[in-house]
Design an enzyme around this catalytic site. Structure first.
Site, PDB file in Angstrom:
ATOM      1  CB  SER A  97     -26.965  -0.421 -43.941  1.00  0.00           C
ATOM      2  OG  SER A  97     -26.087   0.563 -43.596  1.00  0.00           O
ATOM      3  CG  ASP A 196     -18.888  -1.774 -44.848  1.00  0.00           C
ATOM      4  OD1 ASP A 196     -19.304  -0.313 -45.153  1.00  0.00           O
ATOM      5  OD2 ASP A 196     -19.897  -2.415 -44.242  1.00  0.00           O
ATOM      6  CG  HIS A 226     -22.228  -0.589 -46.675  1.00  0.00           C
ATOM      7  ND1 HIS A 226     -22.105  -1.266 -45.323  1.00  0.00           N
ATOM      8  CD2 HIS A 226     -23.532  -0.063 -46.959  1.00  0.00           C
ATOM      9  CE1 HIS A 226     -23.242  -0.579 -44.777  1.00  0.00           C
ATOM     10  NE2 HIS A 226     -24.211  -0.161 -45.611  1.00  0.00           N
TER      11      HIS A 226
END
Length: 269
Positions: A97, A196, A226
């Protein structure tokens, strides 16, 4: 009784053969090393030296995160890279991320050998993002963005609230990182979940456009959300990323830097 999330940094010495190889890992926004610990352990088991710092403002309270700047997050990861670079022949960078954006920043500013990303963020899709600099004065936090995990019963240990001031810093860091993407020449491997709820495909679109001089390999994950490093496809990520490093090492420094972009779709679970 189960223990809580382990937010502590992770360090492992090189124990393999051949070229001394290291991996620097970065966790995501409002998260901690807990979400990547199994990934770091997999790299260590493969013999690579590993450094995974706890980024400033993380692993404590969201109020602490609200008082940090994005340069502090980058600085912590850059320090970890320089530490490994001093003792290794080649260093790879990896991140989840926001950690993916930080890894890309290192690839654009340091001599990294390769980049490994899981659902990297480069765009804040929230329509309030451009106003975060003003909103932070009246709105201190919003609901958590953590625990976007398909696998039942898994907790990544992220903050229960997202500080708006830190979200403003995140947006600034993303924009500055996108500007640097054309500088990257090291090969990039991305693990991208088909579902996601945190990072949209806009970030992947920006990444593809920005990597003008680097080979890009995208592996599709169809059984994870995610935080895929804690989800059903985790083992696929761990095995595939170790294989990616070994492939890059075997190819050597004279291999083509931009053989083209390749999409790899994972098998159905």
């Amino acid at each position: 009784m189960t223990s809580g999330p382990d937010h502590s940094p992770f360090t492992s010495a090189f124990s393999g053969e051949g070229a001394r190889t290291g991996v620097v890992l970065s966790h995501g926004f409002t998260g901690s090393p807990h979400g990547l610990r199994a990934w770091a352990t997999a790299f260590a088991a493969a013999g690579f030296a590993v450094r995974m710092p706890l980024l400033p403002g993380h692993g404590t309270t969201w109020q602490d995160l609200a008082r940090t700047r994005w340069q502090q997050w980058h600085g912590a990861l850059d320090d970890a890279f320089q530490e490994l670079d001093a003792e290794c022949d080649q260093v790879f960078v990896a991140g989840l991320s926001m950690g993916g954006a930080l890894a890309l920043r290192l690839a654009a500013t340091r001599p990294v050998s390769g980049v490994l990303l899981v659902n990297p963020g480069l765009v804040v899709d929230d329509p309030r993002a451009p106003l975060a600099g003003i909103l932070k004065l009246v709105l201190k936090s919003t609901p958590s963005i953590g625990n976007d995990i398909l696998k039942a019963g898994v907790d990544e240990g992220a903050y229960a609230r997202t500080p708006v001031a830190a979200a403003h810093e995140l947006n600034k860091m993303f924009k500055d990182t996108v500007r640097l993407l054309p500088r990257i020449t090291a090969p990039v491997q991305v693990y991208r979940s088909t579902v996601d709820h945190v990072v949209s495909d806009a970030s992947m679109d920006v990444l593809r456009r920005g990597l003008a001089h680097a080979p890009l390999e995208v592996v599709r994950l169809e059984n994870s959300y995610h935080v895929a490093t804690l989800d059903n496809d985790a083992d696929r990520i761990f095995e595939g990323s170790v294989d990616f490093i070994r492939r890059v090492l075997a190819a050597g420094p004279d291999s083509p830097t931009a053989p083209g972009q390749e999409e790899v779709r994972s098998e159905q679970a």
